[in-house]
Design a protein around this motif. Structure first.
Motif, PDB file in Angstrom:
ATOM      1  N   SER A  20       0.836  -1.198   0.000  1.00  0.00           N
ATOM      2  CA  SER A  20       0.000   0.000   0.000  1.00  0.00           C
ATOM      3  C   SER A  20       0.875   1.254   0.000  1.00  0.00           C
ATOM      4  O   SER A  20       2.035   1.213   0.428  1.00  0.00           O
ATOM      5  CB  SER A  20      -0.896   0.013   1.242  1.00  0.00           C
ATOM      6  OG  SER A  20      -0.121   0.196   2.405  1.00  0.00           O
ATOM      7  N   ASP A 242      -2.597  -4.367   8.564  1.00  0.00           N
ATOM      8  CA  ASP A 242      -3.513  -4.444   7.421  1.00  0.00           C
ATOM      9  C   ASP A 242      -4.595  -5.503   7.623  1.00  0.00           C
ATOM     10  O   ASP A 242      -5.725  -5.358   7.136  1.00  0.00           O
ATOM     11  CB  ASP A 242      -2.730  -4.748   6.151  1.00  0.00           C
ATOM     12  CG  ASP A 242      -1.919  -3.549   5.685  1.00  0.00           C
ATOM     13  OD1 ASP A 242      -2.123  -2.454   6.239  1.00  0.00           O
ATOM     14  OD2 ASP A 242      -1.078  -3.708   4.783  1.00  0.00           O
ATOM     15  N   TRP A 276      -4.680   5.882   5.775  1.00  0.00           N
ATOM     16  CA  TRP A 276      -5.453   4.753   6.304  1.00  0.00           C
ATOM     17  C   TRP A 276      -5.705   4.938   7.804  1.00  0.00           C
ATOM     18  O   TRP A 276      -6.785   4.604   8.291  1.00  0.00           O
ATOM     19  CB  TRP A 276      -4.730   3.435   6.017  1.00  0.00           C
ATOM     20  CG  TRP A 276      -4.951   2.991   4.610  1.00  0.00           C
ATOM     21  CD1 TRP A 276      -5.917   2.164   4.146  1.00  0.00           C
ATOM     22  CD2 TRP A 276      -4.200   3.401   3.464  1.00  0.00           C
ATOM     23  NE1 TRP A 276      -5.823   2.024   2.785  1.00  0.00           N
ATOM     24  CE2 TRP A 276      -4.777   2.767   2.338  1.00  0.00           C
ATOM     25  CE3 TRP A 276      -3.094   4.236   3.285  1.00  0.00           C
ATOM     26  CZ2 TRP A 276      -4.275   2.953   1.046  1.00  0.00           C
ATOM     27  CZ3 TRP A 276      -2.601   4.417   1.997  1.00  0.00           C
ATOM     28  CH2 TRP A 276      -3.196   3.774   0.902  1.00  0.00           C
ATOM     29  N   VAL A 321      -7.399  -2.484   2.177  1.00  0.00           N
ATOM     30  CA  VAL A 321      -5.960  -2.420   1.960  1.00  0.00           C
ATOM     31  C   VAL A 321      -5.536  -3.603   1.110  1.00  0.00           C
ATOM     32  O   VAL A 321      -5.930  -4.728   1.394  1.00  0.00           O
ATOM     33  CB  VAL A 321      -5.210  -2.446   3.301  1.00  0.00           C
ATOM     34  CG1 VAL A 321      -3.710  -2.437   3.063  1.00  0.00           C
ATOM     35  CG2 VAL A 321      -5.627  -1.272   4.151  1.00  0.00           C
TER      36      VAL A 321
END
Length: 323
Positions: A20, A242, A276, A321
């Protein structure tokens, strides 16, 4: 004659290596990878190593400390590229010029070259050798060819190499994962699921296999199985941020607010910066706000039945993600 060297854009790197932007920015901030617009094969290999170390719960700060110590005592400019990396507890050791060295303790270590060695995990672009035989060397050569073909955009060639590996060794987990991911990106989700499941069966401690399995099950709209896979990944690696992120999203889609909230809260403890983390904090605020409103409007009958909810929580779907 000058040889053309293939370069990859940042978007290519994120796609090929299944990382990511948040992960890449974190490694850049820690000084583990330079900020680049295009990447060559050495940088791609270095990023693969960093991705594996993250799954093994090595923080960027811990990796940086070991790398800087190795630079100071050895004169190697980039230990992540110029030596093999071995996790030893909370630190890294480096295998270079036939010896293995812990740069923080400044100690030479016994190097048994065995994947069965307890509490030590070898991390490199290629899976560690299980034997020194011709067959194992053939498998590693095929794997290297597959990785290079994949990074050059020759997907069919890469898939052919991975299939050749699996014909020789059906339990070769790295090939199962990489081939599964190629099918995943071609939206061949059923085949990707088969390969990811084979990887989990071949190695029940392979965190990425369960994480990737959760992703493909989510695409197949099988939320309960997807949740189970993410939970298996978290059980193996509790600090795998994640997996907490995707699990929170999966619970939200099922309307299970409190379970989603718990994993959003874990995520922001593990990842304190970036888009995020900002999204996770926003979800926490929304869920806490709605929970307060729900509590304020509960009837006496509702209070006697705490397992029921007064209404289903509707949230805007969010892209999870990537692996």
């Amino acid at each position: 004659m000058t040889r053309n060297v293939t370069r990859y854009s940042r978007q290519d790197v994120l796609r090929i290596l299944q990382i990511s932007p948040r992960q890449l920015h974190g490694w850049e901030r820690a000084g583990l990878i330079p900020v680049l617009e295009t990447y060559g094969f050495p940088e791609m290999s270095q990023l693969r190593t960093l991705r594996e170390l993250q799954v093994l719960r090595m923080s960027p700060a811990s990796i940086r400390n070991s790398v800087q110590a190795m630079q100071a005592v050895s004169g190697i400019s980039n230990p992540l590229q110029e030596s093999a990396v071995v996790r030893t507890g909370a630190r890294l050791a480096f295998r270079h010029s036939g010896t293995m060295f812990d740069p923080i303790r400044r100690q030479l270590l016994f190097d048994f070259e065995s994947t069965a060695r307890p509490h030590t995990v070898t991390v490199s672009m290629l899976p560690p050798a299980r034997t020194a035989g011709t067959r194992e060397r053939e498998l590693q050569n095929l794997f290297l060819q597959a990785v290079q073909a994949e990074e050059q955009g020759r997907k069919q060639v890469a898939m052919g190499c991975y299939n050749s590996i699996l014909a020789l060794d059906p339990a070769y987990t790295a090939a199962l994962i990489n081939l599964g991911t190629l099918h995943y990106h071609q939206k061949q989700y059923s085949r990707a699921e088969e390969l990811y499941r084979q990887a989990t069966e071949a190695d029940a401690s392979y965190v990425l296999a369960f994480f990737d399995l959760g992703n493909v099950l989510d695409e197949l709209q099988r939320p309960d199985e997807s949740i189970d896979a993410y939970k298996r990944a978290i059980k193996l690696a509790p600090a795998y941020a994640d997996a907490h992120y995707n699990l929170a999203l999966a619970y939200e889609r099922k309307g299970e607010r409190r379970r989603a909230l718990a994993h959003w809260q874990v995520y922001v403890r593990l990842d304190k910066g970036g888009p995020w983390a900002d999204h996770a904090r926003g979800q926490i605020r929304k869920l806490l706000s709605r929970e307060k409103i729900s509590i304020a409007h509960r009837s006496p009958d509702f209070c006697r039945q705490p397992h029921k909810t007064c209404s289903r929580l509707e949230l805007v779907p969010t892209v999870r993600v990537p692996a």
